[in-house]
Design an enzyme around this catalytic site. Structure first.
Site, PDB file in Angstrom:
ATOM      1  N   HIS A 177     -46.005-117.367  57.142  1.00 25.11           N
ATOM      2  CA  HIS A 177     -44.756-116.627  56.929  1.00 25.11           C
ATOM      3  C   HIS A 177     -43.621-117.620  56.739  1.00 25.11           C
ATOM      4  CE1 HIS A 177     -41.729-113.477  57.259  1.00 25.11           C
ATOM      5  NE2 HIS A 177     -41.036-114.344  57.986  1.00 25.11           N
ATOM      6  N   ASP A 187     -40.086-101.344  63.262  1.00 24.47           N
ATOM      7  CA  ASP A 187     -39.281-102.442  62.700  1.00 24.47           C
ATOM      8  C   ASP A 187     -38.558-101.987  61.437  1.00 24.47           C
ATOM      9  OD1 ASP A 187     -38.346-105.207  62.240  1.00 24.47           O
ATOM     10  OD2 ASP A 187     -39.594-104.970  60.465  1.00 24.47           O
ATOM     11  N   ARG A 209     -30.070-102.503  61.742  1.00 26.39           N
ATOM     12  CA  ARG A 209     -29.442-103.816  61.988  1.00 26.39           C
ATOM     13  C   ARG A 209     -28.706-104.299  60.755  1.00 26.39           C
ATOM     14  NH1 ARG A 209     -34.223-107.319  63.019  1.00 26.39           N
ATOM     15  NH2 ARG A 209     -32.703-108.991  63.157  1.00 26.39           N
ATOM     16  N   SER A 220     -38.915-108.635  64.919  1.00 26.64           N
ATOM     17  CA  SER A 220     -39.090-108.052  63.596  1.00 26.64           C
ATOM     18  C   SER A 220     -40.203-108.768  62.814  1.00 26.64           C
ATOM     19  CB  SER A 220     -37.747-108.159  62.854  1.00 26.64           C
ATOM     20  OG  SER A 220     -37.890-107.819  61.521  1.00 26.64           O
ATOM     21  N   LYS A 261     -44.632-107.375  62.550  1.00 27.25           N
ATOM     22  CA  LYS A 261     -45.342-107.128  61.279  1.00 27.25           C
ATOM     23  C   LYS A 261     -46.533-108.067  61.136  1.00 27.25           C
ATOM     24  CE  LYS A 261     -41.326-107.556  59.319  1.00 27.25           C
ATOM     25  NZ  LYS A 261     -40.018-107.538  58.710  1.00 27.25           N
TER      26      LYS A 261
HETATM   27  N1  URA Z   1     -36.869-111.113  58.284  1.00 30.38           N
HETATM   28  C1  URA Z   1     -37.399-110.071  58.980  1.00 30.38           C
HETATM   29  O1  URA Z   1     -38.480-109.588  58.651  1.00 30.38           O
HETATM   30  N2  URA Z   1     -36.723-109.601  60.033  1.00 30.38           N
HETATM   31  C2  URA Z   1     -35.531-110.104  60.444  1.00 30.38           C
HETATM   32  O2  URA Z   1     -34.988-109.628  61.421  1.00 30.38           O
HETATM   33  C3  URA Z   1     -34.989-111.169  59.708  1.00 30.38           C
HETATM   34  C4  URA Z   1     -35.678-111.668  58.635  1.00 30.38           C
END
Ligand code: URA
Length: 444
Positions: free
Chosen positions: A79, A158, A165, A180, A184
């Site tokens: 990621h 999320d 957010r 967050s 995932k």
């Molecule tokens: N990327 C995400 O998936 N979540 C966040 O809170 C910030 C960047």
């Protein structure tokens, strides 16, 4: 659970119990807690932070708000927190698959200056990134790798909280970002997670201290959830590689995947006639990240893993995985090779000098003006639009030498503004700049 009492406690800097956080997230996902209370919670977390135990509970609750996938055999994913010209997933995911890992990778579309990984792949005609989870499993089983769009079944809490957010000024909080991203990635099921946390003008994290704190929290959180994890903190003051723009970045990734031998290497040429089809920053960072996935997941030494990755870039094994993945997603690389390339304009140096800076954010703004990004969800992207750099930091140029090439299909009227932005982003100086490392920290 009385939500107002939880908010009072968090506002005063107190700690919430894991079961309180779980109950809050579950109730919010069901629709039993209104947005205004969840926004107050997010703001309290932004101001007061969270303990490691609270962050773990938030992550776990969001992960389990939807489906959690599992994979037979060794599996890993990478990621990136996102940067300008960051096409590394297109290289790393198939490269890791070619080394014997399953690589299930759910990615996002870009909001902001440039496209996300899914946008880049959708510049390949026919590429269907919106797979059902069953089809996602089938593609991973068939060729070891699938890069698909996030589905509604994965971490729905999320999805709902991030949208809130985004409009309530509560994105920049390390515990919320960790919850967050990790919810995932953990739900996606890969056994090893490697993070590339970007730091600099073109990144979400502007300072090294913030980037290191996020990297540490991601690795700790993934390990607390029982996964193997490592992170690199990498510089994002200059764009990664030479191309910024969706199809242009796919071309560059193809050049790297084929060791520079792809017919698609053409647009990755150095406009000054030098061989720059496989920029060393893209190759080196891809190898470093993929090697960590392989080393952690297979228990191999890092040098052995690096050698395997370099060999699979050179011998076509990584490219074969990419091509197979594209085919299974319905994409057509022949049609990609023949796609319209739009109009181009060369930006030439107005003086001689050393390239002291190529500001990532400035170049991204130029690509955005040309149509490479989207201002709001659902906006159309011009896949051909973008910037191909002819120079990198430290190069010497003479007056009149190309600095960059701009490309656009739809927004030709923006070429002059994009040229101005590129000129402003590239600083020429009399002295060469001091070299700067690409990899700033390595954490495990
Ligand atoms: N990327 C995400 O998936 N979540 C966040 O809170 C910030 C960047």
């Amino acid at each position: 659970m009385i939500v107002k009492l939880l908010l009072d406690r968090k506002r005063e800097g107190g700690e919430l119990a894991p079961e309180e956080i779980r109950a809050l997230v579950e109730a919010y996902t069901r629709g039993d807690v209104p947005d205004y209370q969840m926004a107050a919670f997010a703001m309290a977390v932004c101001c007061r932070g969270m303990s490691a135990a609270e962050t773990h509970a938030l992550t776990d609750a969001m992960q389990h708000s939807g489906e959690c996938l599992t994979w037979p055999g060794p599996s890993a994913d990478k990621h990136s927190t996102g940067g300008i010209g960051d096409k590394l997933s297109l290289v790393i995911q198939p490269l890791a698959a070619s080394c014997g890992l399953s690589v299930p990778s759910l990615a996002g579309r870009g909001l902001g200056l440039t496209g996300g990984t899914v946008d880049k792949l959708e510049s390949i005609p026919g590429y269907n990134a919106c797979l059902s989870l069953d089809d996602f499993r089938r593609v991973v089983a068939a060729c070891g790798v699938s890069i698909a769009a996030q589905t509604a079944e994965i971490a729905p809490a999320d999805k709902k909280l991030y949208a809130l957010r985004d409009v309530t000024g509560t994105v920049p909080s390390i515990p919320l970002i960790v919850g967050s991203i990790l919810s995932k990635k953990l739900a996606e099921g890969a056994d090893t997670l490697v993070f590339d946390v970007k730091c600099g003008s073109g990144a979400f994290m502007k300072t090294r201290a913030d980037a290191c704190a996020l990297a540490r929290a991601l690795v700790d959180g993934a390990q607390a959830a029982g996964r193997k994890a490592a992170a690199l903190v990498t510089a994002m003051d200059e764009p990664l590689g030479r191309t910024i723009g969706n199809a242009l970045e796919v071309e560059e990734a193809l050049a790297v995947l084929t060791g520079g031998n792809s017919r698609e290497g053409r647009a990755c040429r150095d406009l000054n006639g030098q061989d720059a089809r496989c920029p060393s920053d893209v190759v080196d960072l891809s190898v470093e990240l993929a090697a960590r996935m392989v080393a952690l997941e297979k228990g191999a030494g890092i040098d052995e893993a690096r050698a395997a990755c370099r060999a699979n870039l050179a011998n076509g094994a990584a490219y074969a995985r990419f091509a197979e993945m594209v085919k299974l997603h319905g994409g057509d690389l022949d049609a990609f090779a023949a796609r319209p390339r739009g109009e181009t304009r060369v930006v030439a140096a107005q003086r001689a000098g050393f390239v002291a800076r190529v500001d990532a954010e400035g170049i991204a703004k130029a690509a955005f003006e040309l149509g490479a990004g989207r201002a709001k969800a659902g906006d159309a992207i011009d896949f051909a639009a973008g910037v191909t750099l002819a120079v990198a930091r430290g190069d010497h140029v003479t007056a009149g030498q190309p600095l960059a090439e701009l490309a656009a299909c739809d927004r030709l009227e923006k070429l002059p503004e994009a040229e101005r932005l590129v000129r402003e982003a590239i600083t020429l100086a009399d002295e060469p700049p001091a070299p700067r490392p690409l990899i700033l920290e390595s954490l495990s």
